[in-house]
Design an enzyme around this catalytic site. Structure first.
Site, PDB file in Angstrom:
ATOM      1  N   PHE A   1     -54.589 -45.405  70.874  1.00  0.00           N
ATOM      2  CA  PHE A   1     -55.455 -45.037  69.750  1.00  0.00           C
ATOM      3  C   PHE A   1     -55.565 -43.524  69.627  1.00  0.00           C
ATOM      4  O   PHE A   1     -55.828 -42.823  70.593  1.00  0.00           O
ATOM      5  CB  PHE A   1     -56.855 -45.642  69.967  1.00  0.00           C
ATOM      6  CG  PHE A   1     -57.859 -45.256  68.913  1.00  0.00           C
ATOM      7  CD1 PHE A   1     -57.741 -45.720  67.608  1.00  0.00           C
ATOM      8  CD2 PHE A   1     -58.919 -44.408  69.237  1.00  0.00           C
ATOM      9  CE1 PHE A   1     -58.658 -45.347  66.645  1.00  0.00           C
ATOM     10  CE2 PHE A   1     -59.848 -44.045  68.270  1.00  0.00           C
ATOM     11  CZ  PHE A   1     -59.723 -44.513  66.964  1.00  0.00           C
ATOM     12  N   GLN A   2     -55.333 -43.006  68.440  1.00  0.00           N
ATOM     13  CA  GLN A   2     -55.382 -41.575  68.115  1.00  0.00           C
ATOM     14  C   GLN A   2     -54.407 -40.756  68.971  1.00  0.00           C
ATOM     15  O   GLN A   2     -54.703 -39.636  69.370  1.00  0.00           O
ATOM     16  CB  GLN A   2     -56.804 -41.033  68.234  1.00  0.00           C
ATOM     17  CG  GLN A   2     -57.732 -41.590  67.137  1.00  0.00           C
ATOM     18  CD  GLN A   2     -59.028 -40.817  66.984  1.00  0.00           C
ATOM     19  OE1 GLN A   2     -59.529 -40.255  67.949  1.00  0.00           O
ATOM     20  NE2 GLN A   2     -59.572 -40.813  65.780  1.00  0.00           N
TER      21      GLN A   2
ATOM     22  N   LYS B   1     -57.192 -35.937  78.015  1.00  0.00           N
ATOM     23  CA  LYS B   1     -58.614 -36.061  78.328  1.00  0.00           C
ATOM     24  C   LYS B   1     -58.873 -36.159  79.833  1.00  0.00           C
ATOM     25  O   LYS B   1     -59.811 -35.555  80.360  1.00  0.00           O
ATOM     26  CB  LYS B   1     -59.179 -37.301  77.620  1.00  0.00           C
ATOM     27  CG  LYS B   1     -60.673 -37.479  77.789  1.00  0.00           C
ATOM     28  CD  LYS B   1     -61.184 -38.652  76.959  1.00  0.00           C
ATOM     29  CE  LYS B   1     -62.702 -38.803  77.102  1.00  0.00           C
ATOM     30  NZ  LYS B   1     -63.196 -39.921  76.259  1.00  0.00           N
TER      31      LYS B   1
ATOM     32  N   MET C   1     -50.982 -22.117  38.103  1.00  0.00           N
ATOM     33  CA  MET C   1     -49.653 -21.530  38.278  1.00  0.00           C
ATOM     34  C   MET C   1     -48.553 -22.534  37.932  1.00  0.00           C
ATOM     35  O   MET C   1     -47.533 -22.187  37.329  1.00  0.00           O
ATOM     36  CB  MET C   1     -49.470 -21.020  39.713  1.00  0.00           C
ATOM     37  CG  MET C   1     -48.204 -20.196  39.904  1.00  0.00           C
ATOM     38  SD  MET C   1     -48.170 -18.706  38.875  1.00  0.00           S
ATOM     39  CE  MET C   1     -48.974 -17.532  39.961  1.00  0.00           C
TER      40      MET C   1
END
Length: 561
Positions: A111-112, A161, A474
Site C-alpha cells: 500500500f502506497q 519507515k 498563452m
C-alpha cells in the site's frame, strides 16, 4: 549519542542549519514527523506536495541556500515530481525527504509504494534510498553537499519507515565524499581566458547574455564591472532577469521568443556574444541555425555538459561565473584595456529609443503592461516577484523591471503552471521583511490555489495579482496566431469568483475595475498582514507581444500592426 533513525534525520537537518521544512506527513513518515515535533525546525503544512516542493524552491532561490520539502511514500512522493523537475530545470537546490514502505515490503506492491528513486532519477541531481539508519547522517550531509555545489539542483532521499524506527549511533561528519563526484573549484582555465581576452579586445560589437548562473553564483557586481570595462550591452535570459539592475545604462532587455525587439536585434548585429551561466534554451535562441551566426561565441558555464550542447561555441570556459568574470576583468586591466564609448553603444542607445514607445499598449480595457508599470512604481526595489506560467509570466518579464538579484522567481525551464503562489509562500518565509507579490493568470493560479489555506493558516502575508482573462491565455494566443483562431478548449469562463474564493480560505479578496482602484489597493497592500488576492479583469484577446514564432529566428518577430 544513540537515537532513532527519525531523530537522526532531524538532528542532521539541524546540523545543516535547516530552519524550515515544507511538507505533508503520511503513514510512511510518521516517525520522522514525531521527531520533528520536538525540534526547533519550523514545519509548514502544505495542502499539496507539489506546492511543498515549489515552496522549498522559492525559499531556496531567495535565500541562496537549499530548501527542504517532505512527503510520504507513494502518491505523496509522486506529487513532488513537478516541483522537483522545476527545480532541476532551473538549477535550484531543493532537498526532498520521502518516506517509503518498510524494507521487507519494498517491491511487493505494498500500500502506497512507489519506486520514487526510479521515478525522479532523470529529474534530480541525485536520488537514493537509505537501507539502514546508520547511513542517515552521511546521507543527509551528502544530499546538502550535492545540491549546493557545482551546478546546483534537487536531491531526493528516500527513507523506509522501519529505518526511521531503527536505532543508530549518531556521528555527523563534516567531511563526506561520493565516489565519482568532484567539487570543482570553478576556476577558469588560463588558456581559455587568454583566447577570450584576444577575442574581446578585437571585438567592435560585443554583447553579453546573462543567464541564471550569474544570479546563482552571486556574480552581478562582477558582471557590471566587466560590462562597463568593455562597454558591452547586457541582455538576459528569462532566468537571468535580475542579474543586472534594469535601469543600468548598459541593460537592454530580455532576449528570446518574448524578448524585446531591440535585444534580439542587438544579438543579430553583434560580432561577439559572451554568454554567461546559460544553457541556450530554445526559447532563448529561436532557430538554432540562425542564432548568433554573425558572431563569435564565448560560453562561460559551471556545467561542462552545457558547453556546445545546443549552440556551437568558439571559446568554452568551464567555470563559476563570478570567478570567470573576475579573471577576465583583471586580465583586461593588466593589458590596459578599457573603452569609454563606441559606435556600438550609440547604435544600442538608438535601438532602445526607437522601440521604447512601441511597448505602450493601446485600446479599451485594462492593459497588463500598464498594470505592471503601476505596480513597479509603487513597490520598493527589493520587492520579490513570483509568477505563474503563461501570458502573465511573459508580461511580467517584458514590462516589470527588476533591480536586484533573487527578486524575480519564475519557472523558466519546465514552465510549470501553478508555480507562482507556492513559490511566493516560500519566498516570503525566506525574506519575511520584504514585500512578496505573485503575478498570476487565472488558469495558472487555479492549479495550486488550495495553498492559499497554507498562507492563511501560517499567517504568511503574500499578495497575488490575478490577471483574469477567463482563458488559458498563452495557448489561446497560439490558437489565434497559428491555428486560424480555432479556440479549442481554452475558455475557462468567468469561474471562479476570486474574491469569494479568497474569502473562503480566510484571505482578503478585492476586484478592481480601474487603474486608479488598482493603485489604491496596491498601496494599501504594502502593509497587509494577511494573504490578499487582487482580481484584475483583462480581455482574453490581449496578447504577449513581441513574439518570435516557434522554430523561427530571432529576427522573424510578430508585432502589432
Amino acid at each position: 549519542m544513540r537515537i532513532s533513525g527519525a531523530r537522526a534525520i532531524v538532528e542532521a537537518l539541524r546540523r545543516e542549519k535547516v530552519e524550515v521544512i515544507f511538507g505533508i506527513p503520511g503513514g510512511a513518515t510518521i516517525p520522522f514527523y514525531d521527531a520533528l515535533l520536538d525540534s526547533d525546525i519550523r514545519h509548514i503544512l502544505a495542502r499539496h506536495e507539489q506546492c511543498a516542493a515549489h515552496m522549498a524552491d522559492g525559499y531556496a532561490r531567495v535565500k541562496g541556500a537549499p530548501g527542504v520539502c517532505s512527503a510520504t511514500s507513494g502518491p505523496g512522493a509522486t506529487n513532488l515530481v513537478t516541483g522537483l523537475a522545476t527545480a532541476y530545470m532551473d538549477s535550484s537546490p531543493v532537498i526532498a525527504i520521502t518516506g517509503q514502505v518498510p524494507r521487507n515490503m519494498v517491491g511487493k506492491d505494498a500500500f502506497q509504494e512507489a519506486d520514487i528513486v526510479g521515478i525522479v532519477t532523470p529529474i534530480t541531481k541525485y536520488a537514493f534510498q537509505i537501507e539502514s539508519a546508520s547511513q542517515i547522517p552521511d546521507a543527509i550531509r551528502l544530499a546538502f553537499m550535492i545540491a549546493s555545489t557545482n551546478r546546483k539542483g534537487p536531491v531526493l532521499i528516500d527513507i523506509p519507515k522501519d529505518v526511521q524506527l531503527e536505532d543508530v549511533d549518531f556521528d555527523y561528519s563534516e567531511r563526506i565524499k561520493l565516489k565519482g563526484y568532484i567539487i570543482r573549484t570553478g576556476d577558469p582555465h588560463p588558456y581559455s581566458i587568454k583566447r577570450a581576452i584576444g577575442l574581446i579586445m578585437s571585438s567592435e560589437r560585443p554583447i553579453i547574455i546573462a543567464g541564471g548562473g550569474v544570479i546563482a553564483s552571486n556574480a552581478s557586481e562582477e558582471l557590471i564591472k566587466f560590462a562597463e570595462l568593455i562597454m558591452a550591452p547586457i541582455v538576459t535570459t528569462l532566468m537571468g532577469k535580475g542579474a543586472v539592475p534594469e535601469d543600468h545604462p548598459l541593460y537592454l532587455g530580455m532576449i528570446g521568443m518574448h524578448g524585446r525587439i531591440e535585444s534580439n536585434k542587438a544579438i543579430e548585429e553583434a560580432d561577439l556574444i559572451i554568454a554567461i551561466g546559460t544553457r541556450f534554451g530554445d526559447r532563448t535562441t529561436g532557430k538554432l541555425d540562425e542564432f548568433g551566426k554573425n558572431a563569435k561565441i564565448i560560453h562561460i558555464d559551471i556545467d561542462p555538459a552545457e558547453i556546445g550542447k545546443n549552440v556551437k561555441v568558439d571559446i568554452p570556459i568551464v567555470a563559476d561565473a563570478k570567478k570567470a568574470l573576475s579573471t577576465l576583468y583583471s586580465k583586461l586591466l593588466e593589458f590596459g584595456f578599457s573603452k569609454k564609448d563606441s559606435e556600438w553603444i550609440s547604435r544600442i542607445n538608438y535601438l532602445k529609443e526607437s522601440y521604447a514607445l512601441n511597448y505602450e499598449e493601446k485600446g479599451e480595457g485594462l492593459k497588463p503592461s500598464k498594470i505592471l508599470k503601476i505596480l513597479r512604481n509603487i513597490l520598493p526595489r527589493n520587492a520579490i516577484i513570483t509568477t505563474g506560467v503563461g501570458q502573465n509570466q511573459m508580461w511580467t518579464a517584458i514590462h516589470f523591471k527588476i533591480f536586484e538579484p533573487r527578486t524575480f522567481i519564475t519557472s523558466g525551464g519546465l514552465g510549470a503552471m501553478g508555480f507562482g503562489l507556492p513559490a511566493a509562500i516560500g519566498a516570503k518565509v525566506a525574506a519575511p521583511d520584504r514585500p512578496v507579490y505573485n503575478i498570476d493568470g487565472d488558469g495558472s493560479f487555479l492549479m495550486t490555489e488550495q495553498d492559499l489555506a497554507t498562507a492563511v493558516s501560517e499567517k504568511i502575508p503574500i499578495v497575488s495579482i490575478i490577471l483574469k482573462n477567463r482563458a488559458l491565455g498563452m495557448v489561446r494566443q497560439w490558437q489565434c496566431l497559428f491555428c486560424n483562431k480555432r479556440y479549442a478548449y481554452t475558455d475557462l469562463g468567468n469561474i471562479p469568483d476570486f474574491v469569494k474564493l479568497a474569502e473562503a480560505y480566510g484571505a482578503e479578496g478585492i476586484r478592481i475595475e480601474s487603474y486608479e482602484e488598482f493603485e489604491v489597493v496596491v498601496r494599501r497592500s504594502l502593509s497587509t498582514e494577511m494573504p490578499l488576492v487582487i482580481e484584475v479583469p483583462i480581455s482574453p484577446d490581449e496578447k504577449v507581444l513581441p513574439m518570435v514564432p516557434p522554430g523561427k529566428s530571432l529576427k522573424e518577430v510578430i508585432w502589432y500592426g
